[in-house]
Design a protein around this motif. Structure first.
Motif, PDB file in Angstrom:
ATOM      1  N   SER A   1      11.673   4.080  -4.474  1.00  0.00           N
ATOM      2  CA  SER A   1      12.919   3.635  -3.858  1.00  0.00           C
ATOM      3  C   SER A   1      13.093   4.249  -2.474  1.00  0.00           C
ATOM      4  N   LEU A   2      12.847   5.547  -2.377  1.00  0.00           N
ATOM      5  CA  LEU A   2      13.070   6.247  -1.112  1.00  0.00           C
ATOM      6  C   LEU A   2      11.977   5.994  -0.086  1.00  0.00           C
ATOM      7  N   SER A   3      10.858   5.409  -0.511  1.00  0.00           N
ATOM      8  CA  SER A   3       9.749   5.183   0.422  1.00  0.00           C
ATOM      9  C   SER A   3      10.047   4.081   1.428  1.00  0.00           C
ATOM     10  N   ARG A   4      11.077   3.275   1.153  1.00  0.00           N
ATOM     11  CA  ARG A   4      11.453   2.205   2.077  1.00  0.00           C
ATOM     12  C   ARG A   4      12.258   2.807   3.230  1.00  0.00           C
ATOM     13  N   PRO A   5      11.873   2.531   4.472  1.00  0.00           N
ATOM     14  CA  PRO A   5      12.501   3.211   5.621  1.00  0.00           C
ATOM     15  C   PRO A   5      14.020   3.151   5.638  1.00  0.00           C
ATOM     16  N   ASP A   6      14.606   1.978   5.431  1.00  0.00           N
ATOM     17  CA  ASP A   6      16.059   1.870   5.468  1.00  0.00           C
ATOM     18  C   ASP A   6      16.703   2.680   4.346  1.00  0.00           C
ATOM     19  N   TYR A   7      16.029   2.754   3.218  1.00  0.00           N
ATOM     20  CA  TYR A   7      16.570   3.479   2.075  1.00  0.00           C
ATOM     21  C   TYR A   7      16.485   4.980   2.303  1.00  0.00           C
TER      22      TYR A   7
END
Length: 260
Positions: free
Chosen positions: A167-173
């Motif tokens: 989940s946290l690997s996505r830049p916006d997240y």
């Protein structure tokens, strides 16, 4: 929501229970609590915070009040009143929402609750913020997250951690998560005296997020005039670490109230 969508899962029939995770966590943290609640004939919704899991990362705010507004919107959407179970930051949001719209609440369960700003030395704050800077930020969070389970790692812990990391690997997240870490819980503390719902405080006796977990739980229990469950050996997520203790206690508490 006007700025984005909040992801949730719902199952069962009966009085509504809404389960809210904490910062940097996912709704899967309630995977051991949901089945006993369903067995006890509750309708259970688990949500992801803004910028976490299946929820969008397009919001302008990621604080307790924003999460509290999401809780109230979900209860209205699903049909309340509801019991709200909040963990960590989710507890602060749940308190704010309980004060804002008491008619939408039947009861309140606060687990490892951040409902006030715990004093932290300025140097430690700077170290924490530096640790969350990319590219090592996700590694720092994973390492810290493990320490929040001092008693034992529950079944599925490794997969849960992998899900958080994905989940946290996505830049916006990741950006949304970093903004969430700067949340103040002062709005929740300011409204503790307005909470009228029945409440239960659940605290891990070895929760590393608090200098004195037992004292913190006792303080909050006194302010809310409610029962406190202190779970020996547990950390910040006692509902996952020791579900055999926490789940029956929560079910008993909910069954003891009026959930019509």
């Amino acid at each position: 929501m006007p700025e984005g969508r909040i992801a949730f899962e719902i199952s069962g029939e009966g009085p509504l229970v809404v389960c809210v995770p904490g910062m940097g966590d996912l709704r899967g943290v309630y995977r051991f609590l949901v089945p006993p609640l369903l067995e006890a004939n509750f309708r259970v919704a688990t949500i992801d915070l803004r910028g976490h899991g299946g929820s969008d990362a397009s919001f302008g705010r990621y604080d307790d009040v924003a999460t509290g507004e999401d809780i109230l919107a979900l209860i209205k959407h699903l049909g309340g009143p509801a019991t709200v179970i909040g963990n960590s930051m989710g507890a602060g949001a749940a308190v704010w929402a309980a004060a804002e719209k008491p008619e939408l609440y039947s009861s309140l369960v606060l687990i490892g609750p951040f409902v006030r700003d715990i004093p932290v030395p300025a140097a430690l704050k700077l170290i924490f913020r530096a640790a969350l800077r990319r590219p090592w930020g996700r590694y720092a969070w994973r390492s810290y997250f493990r320490t929040l389970y001092p008693g034992r790692k529950p079944d599925g812990f490794r997969q849960h951690l992998l899900d958080i990391d994905a989940s946290l690997s996505r830049p916006d997240y990741w950006k949304a998560f970093v903004r969430t870490t700067r949340t103040s819980h002062a709005p929740a503390e300011a409204r503790l005296g307005e909470v009228t719902a029945r409440a239960l405080v659940v605290m891990g006796a070895k929760d590393p997020d608090f200098p004195n977990p037992a004292a913190e739980a006792s303080l909050l229990g006194g302010k809310l005039g409610c029962e406190v469950l202190l779970v020996p050996e547990a950390g910040h997520y006692p509902q996952a670490e020791y579900p055999e203790i926490v789940s029956p206690a929560i079910v008993r508490f909910l069954e003891g109230g009026n959930h019509g």
